[in-house]
Motif scaffolding. Structure first.
Motif, PDB file in Angstrom:
ATOM      1  N   VAL A 129      15.843 -23.638  23.488  1.00  0.00           N
ATOM      2  CA  VAL A 129      16.931 -22.963  24.198  1.00  0.00           C
ATOM      3  C   VAL A 129      17.267 -23.759  25.467  1.00  0.00           C
ATOM      4  O   VAL A 129      16.371 -24.253  26.152  1.00  0.00           O
ATOM      5  N   THR A 130      18.562 -23.922  25.760  1.00  0.00           N
ATOM      6  CA  THR A 130      18.971 -24.772  26.888  1.00  0.00           C
ATOM      7  C   THR A 130      19.450 -23.995  28.114  1.00  0.00           C
ATOM      8  O   THR A 130      19.662 -24.577  29.180  1.00  0.00           O
ATOM      9  N   SER A 131      19.655 -22.682  27.968  1.00  0.00           N
ATOM     10  CA  SER A 131      19.930 -21.834  29.131  1.00  0.00           C
ATOM     11  C   SER A 131      19.609 -20.391  28.776  1.00  0.00           C
ATOM     12  O   SER A 131      19.570 -20.032  27.595  1.00  0.00           O
ATOM     13  N   VAL A 132      19.342 -19.605  29.806  1.00  0.00           N
ATOM     14  CA  VAL A 132      18.947 -18.202  29.592  1.00  0.00           C
ATOM     15  C   VAL A 132      19.820 -17.304  30.457  1.00  0.00           C
ATOM     16  O   VAL A 132      19.955 -17.534  31.669  1.00  0.00           O
ATOM     17  N   GLN A 133      20.401 -16.317  29.822  1.00  0.00           N
ATOM     18  CA  GLN A 133      21.166 -15.306  30.553  1.00  0.00           C
ATOM     19  C   GLN A 133      20.416 -13.981  30.463  1.00  0.00           C
ATOM     20  O   GLN A 133      20.164 -13.497  29.354  1.00  0.00           O
ATOM     21  N   VAL A 134      20.041 -13.438  31.613  1.00  0.00           N
ATOM     22  CA  VAL A 134      19.331 -12.159  31.621  1.00  0.00           C
ATOM     23  C   VAL A 134      20.359 -11.031  31.631  1.00  0.00           C
ATOM     24  O   VAL A 134      21.176 -10.912  32.543  1.00  0.00           O
ATOM     25  N   ARG A 135      20.298 -10.217  30.598  1.00  0.00           N
ATOM     26  CA  ARG A 135      21.215  -9.086  30.468  1.00  0.00           C
ATOM     27  C   ARG A 135      20.401  -7.809  30.438  1.00  0.00           C
ATOM     28  O   ARG A 135      19.538  -7.647  29.570  1.00  0.00           O
TER      29      ARG A 135
ATOM     30  N   LEU B  73      20.990 -17.572  34.221  1.00  0.00           N
ATOM     31  CA  LEU B  73      22.202 -16.854  34.629  1.00  0.00           C
ATOM     32  C   LEU B  73      21.938 -15.361  34.556  1.00  0.00           C
ATOM     33  O   LEU B  73      21.063 -14.915  33.800  1.00  0.00           O
ATOM     34  N   VAL B  74      22.693 -14.605  35.333  1.00  0.00           N
ATOM     35  CA  VAL B  74      22.564 -13.143  35.333  1.00  0.00           C
ATOM     36  C   VAL B  74      23.852 -12.547  34.793  1.00  0.00           C
ATOM     37  O   VAL B  74      24.950 -12.939  35.205  1.00  0.00           O
ATOM     38  N   ASP B  75      23.715 -11.616  33.869  1.00  0.00           N
ATOM     39  CA  ASP B  75      24.869 -10.930  33.296  1.00  0.00           C
ATOM     40  C   ASP B  75      25.401  -9.874  34.272  1.00  0.00           C
ATOM     41  O   ASP B  75      24.615  -9.058  34.789  1.00  0.00           O
ATOM     42  N   ASP B  76      26.690  -9.894  34.535  1.00  0.00           N
ATOM     43  CA  ASP B  76      27.411  -8.839  35.277  1.00  0.00           C
ATOM     44  C   ASP B  76      27.103  -8.748  36.775  1.00  0.00           C
ATOM     45  O   ASP B  76      28.013  -8.717  37.596  1.00  0.00           O
ATOM     46  N   ALA B  77      25.818  -8.641  37.133  1.00  0.00           N
ATOM     47  CA  ALA B  77      25.420  -8.223  38.484  1.00  0.00           C
ATOM     48  C   ALA B  77      25.386  -9.410  39.442  1.00  0.00           C
ATOM     49  O   ALA B  77      24.375 -10.091  39.581  1.00  0.00           O
ATOM     50  N   VAL B  78      26.500  -9.628  40.134  1.00  0.00           N
ATOM     51  CA  VAL B  78      26.605 -10.769  41.047  1.00  0.00           C
ATOM     52  C   VAL B  78      25.611 -10.628  42.190  1.00  0.00           C
ATOM     53  O   VAL B  78      24.984 -11.605  42.609  1.00  0.00           O
ATOM     54  N   ASP B  79      25.444  -9.402  42.685  1.00  0.00           N
ATOM     55  CA  ASP B  79      24.511  -9.219  43.806  1.00  0.00           C
ATOM     56  C   ASP B  79      23.074  -9.548  43.410  1.00  0.00           C
ATOM     57  O   ASP B  79      22.329 -10.177  44.178  1.00  0.00           O
ATOM     58  N   VAL B  80      22.696  -9.175  42.204  1.00  0.00           N
ATOM     59  CA  VAL B  80      21.355  -9.504  41.719  1.00  0.00           C
ATOM     60  C   VAL B  80      21.195 -11.025  41.610  1.00  0.00           C
ATOM     61  O   VAL B  80      20.178 -11.592  42.024  1.00  0.00           O
ATOM     62  N   ALA B  81      22.224 -11.690  41.096  1.00  0.00           N
ATOM     63  CA  ALA B  81      22.171 -13.152  40.954  1.00  0.00           C
ATOM     64  C   ALA B  81      21.991 -13.828  42.308  1.00  0.00           C
ATOM     65  O   ALA B  81      21.183 -14.740  42.456  1.00  0.00           O
TER      66      ALA B  81
ATOM     67  N   ALA C 258      19.720 -17.112  41.476  1.00  0.00           N
ATOM     68  CA  ALA C 258      19.929 -17.577  40.092  1.00  0.00           C
ATOM     69  C   ALA C 258      20.883 -18.767  40.083  1.00  0.00           C
ATOM     70  O   ALA C 258      21.528 -19.071  41.087  1.00  0.00           O
ATOM     71  N   ASP C 259      20.973 -19.428  38.934  1.00  0.00           N
ATOM     72  CA  ASP C 259      21.857 -20.589  38.816  1.00  0.00           C
ATOM     73  C   ASP C 259      23.296 -20.195  38.525  1.00  0.00           C
ATOM     74  O   ASP C 259      24.183 -21.040  38.595  1.00  0.00           O
ATOM     75  N   GLY C 260      23.501 -18.935  38.165  1.00  0.00           N
ATOM     76  CA  GLY C 260      24.856 -18.526  37.875  1.00  0.00           C
ATOM     77  C   GLY C 260      24.954 -17.092  37.412  1.00  0.00           C
ATOM     78  O   GLY C 260      23.954 -16.366  37.360  1.00  0.00           O
TER      79      GLY C 260
END
Lengths: 220, 220
Positions: B43-49, B77-85, B90-92
């Motif tokens: 896997v080359t990137s991970v998005q936490v949802r 990357l973080v899904d949806d939650a900009v404040d959490v990112a 996080a990287d994005g």
């Protein structure tokens, strides 16, 4: 955020009568119209709460209320969503126990915005993280239909115990009506919050004015 | 955010095989363990949802995955939650159509983080706001149980039309398996996203390796 628009010296005054919005209770009138009426009646701060709905809906509702508050000097806080508060340039955020940690949010955003924190017990009110909050929202005092997931009601005696352990500005929330204000006197509060009593009122200005007069008349 | 840790020159490489986490599907193994295995597989990137759960849960899960990714060079990357990112560094972020507006998030956070945007139609993919996104997530290609509220599946032909109108790096999502990868070749994609295929796999490393080899072998 564009700098602290609410100086600390004004904080206690701003906490006197806090309106927490509920779009369903405001109904067809819309949240901004109810906010305008409530402010005319004497509300001293407004917290926009959008429990259901997307972040985009949340941002739109915050901006609509911001527009309604323009020129009134009444500060606007955003419930839970720190990113929405920052994007909108709100005056602050109100956090719950399961929202982002108050100390981290404070470090991130600096001293220039109001941060409120909900507490429901002496234990929560005496936690060290409370020092990062400008004020505590204590409740529910009485059972309320607007927050069915809320903790067991504290009652006025329980509320006083929590407020005494807080050591910071504090407001009460949950089932507050003008008739119940006398039971909240002498409990160490700076103010009271209202949701359904004002949002669902046929005339929000009248109800807000009654709450404000009731609170100001018998404060502390 | 601590500066762009993923240079633009690496972006297309990072998009090859994106894992989107689903805690329920990861089960008792926990999300971090599945992420570690998936990364070992390719896997080359991970998005936490985290669709359900509080912001505090979300932040904790992002940090646990961050810890699992430490030293791998695989961006988070973080899904949806900009404040959490932002709080987690996080990287994005990956935004949906009803999340905070991508252009405003870009202006707020600057160029130093990856912003992805979900699109489900040619119309959405050609909207001017897409220019503020680093990449588009196009889907669902096929029906999927992990996102029951998703739009009507595009199918490979529909996907190709959306990708052609995007004019930016793009990944496909929704029902993707190794067996279906040949149908995605020549559709103008930089990579594919996987949720259930890897998260629910008895051996996530094996399935991730199969997807990665299948994609790399027949790319574009």
């Amino acid at each position: 955020m564009k700098g602290r628009r609410v100086p600390r010296s004004r904080l206690r005054a701003v906490l006197r009568l806090c309106l927490v919005t509920d779009a369903a209770l405001c109904g067809d009138r819309g949240v901004p119209a109810v906010v305008r009426a409530a402010v005319a009646g004497g509300v001293t701060s407004v917290q926009v709460r959008v429990k259901d709905g997307s972040d985009r809906d949340r941002l739109a509702q915050v901006r609509a209320v911001q527009h309604a508050l323009h020129g009134t000097g009444v500060p606007l806080l955003v419930d839970d969503a720190v990113d929405v508060a920052v994007l909108a340039g709100a005056d602050g955020v109100h956090l719950g126990q399961s929202d982002l940690p108050v100390e981290e949010v404070r470090r991130w955003l600096g001293p220039d915005l109001i941060i409120g924190l909900s507490v429901s017990s002496v234990e929560q009110a005496s936690a060290s993280e409370c020092a990062a909050a400008d004020y505590l929202g204590i409740g529910p005092v009485w059972a309320t239909a607007t927050k069915p997931d809320a903790a067991v009601p504290l009652g006025p005696e329980g509320l006083a115990r929590v407020a005494a352990s807080a050591g910071r500005p504090a407001v009460a929330i949950g089932g507050i009506t003008a008739a119940r204000l006398p039971a909240l006197r002498g409990r160490g509060l700076d103010g009271v919050c209202t949701v359904s009593e004002v949002c669902a009122a046929p005339d929000p200005a009248v109800v807000a004015a009654r709450l404000r007069a009731g609170w100001d008349g018998g404060r502390r």
